[in-house]
Design an enzyme around this catalytic site. Structure first.
Site, PDB file in Angstrom:
ATOM      1  N   CYS A   1      45.658  21.793  45.145  1.00 44.04           N
ATOM      2  CA  CYS A   1      47.050  21.355  45.322  1.00 44.04           C
ATOM      3  C   CYS A   1      47.330  20.142  44.441  1.00 44.04           C
ATOM      4  CB  CYS A   1      47.319  21.008  46.788  1.00 44.04           C
ATOM      5  SG  CYS A   1      47.119  22.406  47.912  1.00 44.04           S
TER       6      CYS A   1
ATOM      7  N   CYS B   1      43.607  19.222  49.818  1.00 40.89           N
ATOM      8  CA  CYS B   1      43.374  20.359  48.918  1.00 40.89           C
ATOM      9  C   CYS B   1      43.298  19.898  47.461  1.00 40.89           C
ATOM     10  CB  CYS B   1      44.507  21.363  49.109  1.00 40.89           C
ATOM     11  SG  CYS B   1      44.587  22.668  47.875  1.00 40.89           S
TER      12      CYS B   1
END
Length: 107
Positions: A28, A25
Site C-alpha cells: 500500500c 501494508c
C-alpha cells in the site's frame, strides 16, 4: 468514512478511484507515489480517495465490496464499479484504465 458519505461520493458523474489500504501494508505504501502521480497528471478527470480498511468507520464499506486484500483499487462512476484490481498496479496501466473509462460517454 461513513457509508452514506461514501455512497454520495461514488454517485458522482465523474470518475472516483478508491484506494483501499492498511497502514501496516508495505505494498500500500509502495503504490502511494504512483497514486500521487495519477492525481497530479489526471486530477481533472479522476478523484482519488484513500480508505483505511482497519478503521472502524470503514468496516461497512469494506464488507460491502468484499475487500479481502490490500491494496485494492476500485474505479467508480455513478455508483457503478467500472474496474477493480488488488495488488500493485503499474502507473501506465492505471493511467490507461482511467483514460479509457473517461473516454466512454456515461449515460
Amino acid at each position: 468514512m461513513k457509508i452514506a458519505d461514501f455512497d454520495n461520493l461514488i454517485a458522482a458523474n465523474h470518475l472516483i478511484l478508491i484506494d483501499f489500504y492498511a497502514s501496516w501494508c508495505g505494498a500500500c505504501g509502495a503504490i502511494d507515489p504512483m497514486l500521487d502521480r495519477i492525481a497530479f497528471s489526471m486530477g481533472d478527470i479522476v478523484t482519488i480517495v484513500r480508505i483505511d480498511t482497519t478503521s472502524p468507520s470503514s468496516f461497512d464499506i469494506v464488507n460491502r465490496y468484499n475487500i479481502v486484500a490490500v491494496p485494492t483499487l476500485i474505479l467508480f462512476r455513478r455508483s457503478i464499479p467500472l474496474w477493480r484490481e488488488s495488488g500493485i498496479v503499474a502507473f501506465n496501466r492505471l493511467h490507461d484504465i482511467v483514460r479509457y473509462h473517461h473516454s466512454i460517454v456515461a449515460y
